[in-house]
Design a protein around this motif. Structure first.
Motif, PDB file in Angstrom:
ATOM      1  N   ALA A 113       0.996  -1.283  -0.098  1.00 18.86           N
ATOM      2  CA  ALA A 113      -0.089   0.004   0.140  1.00 18.86           C
ATOM      3  C   ALA A 113       0.820   1.183  -0.113  1.00 18.86           C
ATOM      4  O   ALA A 113       1.925   1.288   0.783  1.00 18.86           O
ATOM      5  CB  ALA A 113      -0.870   0.085   1.276  1.00 18.86           C
ATOM      6  N   GLU A 114       0.537   1.982  -0.898  1.00 18.04           N
ATOM      7  CA  GLU A 114       1.281   3.666  -0.780  1.00 18.04           C
ATOM      8  C   GLU A 114       0.398   4.419   0.222  1.00 18.04           C
ATOM      9  O   GLU A 114      -0.829   4.285   0.500  1.00 18.04           O
ATOM     10  CB  GLU A 114       1.079   4.288  -2.135  1.00 18.04           C
ATOM     11  N   LEU A 115       1.462   4.889   0.929  1.00 16.53           N
ATOM     12  CA  LEU A 115       0.881   5.768   1.913  1.00 16.53           C
ATOM     13  C   LEU A 115       0.849   7.232   1.641  1.00 16.53           C
ATOM     14  O   LEU A 115       1.700   7.962   0.694  1.00 16.53           O
ATOM     15  CB  LEU A 115       1.965   5.794   3.240  1.00 16.53           C
ATOM     16  N   LYS A 116      -0.137   7.961   2.352  1.00 12.15           N
ATOM     17  CA  LYS A 116      -0.355   9.434   2.003  1.00 12.15           C
ATOM     18  C   LYS A 116      -0.029  10.064   3.621  1.00 12.15           C
ATOM     19  O   LYS A 116       0.005   9.521   4.483  1.00 12.15           O
ATOM     20  CB  LYS A 116      -1.690   9.749   1.371  1.00 12.15           C
ATOM     21  N   PRO A 117       0.078  11.449   3.380  1.00 10.85           N
ATOM     22  CA  PRO A 117       0.234  12.301   4.617  1.00 10.85           C
ATOM     23  C   PRO A 117      -1.131  11.883   5.620  1.00 10.85           C
ATOM     24  O   PRO A 117      -2.142  12.061   5.052  1.00 10.85           O
ATOM     25  CB  PRO A 117       0.153  13.943   4.181  1.00 10.85           C
TER      26      PRO A 117
END
Length: 203
Positions: A113-117
């Motif tokens: 999974a790509e993470l965001k702020p």
């Protein structure tokens, strides 16, 4: 005719994939602790000196996939300059994925999974440790291990709310006065990050 051909092809692919299921990386046997090819080549050239250690020599063998779901999730949480958690056994983590908040429990399906702020929550019993992260990736393995890699991270309780409000106001002003695409993009990133910081403090 074309429809029949595609249907037959699909059935063949499904039947063949069922007999040759592709294993998860964690279902594979543990990697050796040394590069045998390198060692053999070294001994042929310099037989009187022990071969130097390679990065593989310092790696721990990959943990096997348990036959039953364990009671704990093992988490590694690292930054480019520090290791926040190392093989920490917890009950659950909630990560800010780009697709939404994602809860990870022991036995979770293997995922990247790509993470965001946003806020990374680590749950251990009645204790919850929260970190604000800027971006990164989470690698969830089939053996109930989770590797979380972030660019920047800070415990939420160490964030100064006044600085967040000040930064949000500054970037909002920059966004309204931006005259080029570059200035607008930089201001939008600043607004997005400071908005996420503000939500982490108030949520």
């Amino acid at each position: 005719m074309f429809r029949r051909a595609t249907g037959l092809l699909a059935r063949r692919l499904m039947s063949s994939s069922g007999s040759r299921a592709r294993p998860y990386s964690t279902d594979l046997p543990a990697a050796p602790t040394e590069d045998s090819t390198f060692v053999e080549a070294w001994k042929k050239v310099i037989p009187n000196i022990e071969p130097p250690k390679t990065p593989l020599s310092f790696m721990k063998p990959r943990p096997a996939t348990p036959s039953s779901i364990p009671s704990k999730l093992t988490v590694n949480f690292v930054l480019p300059y520090a290791s926040e958690l190392s093989t920490k056994e917890v009950d659950m983590v909630i990560i800010p994925a780009t697709t939404g908040q994602m809860g990870v429990l022991p036995g979770h399906v293997a995922t990247i999974a790509e993470l965001k702020p946003g806020v990374l929550s680590v749950h251990e019993g009645n204790e919850v440790k929260k970190y604000f992260i800027s971006s990164g990736f989470a690698f969830i393995h089939a053996n109930s291990y989770a590797d979380i890699v972030a660019i920047e991270a800070v415990p939420v309780d160490q964030i100064d709310p006044s600085l967040v409000q000040k930064g949000l106001a500054e970037f909002t002003q920059k966004l309204s006065s931006a005259s080029t695409d570059l200035e607008k993009a930089e201001a939008q990133i600043g607004v997005g990050v400071h908005s996420a910081l503000n939500s982490a403090l108030t949520g």
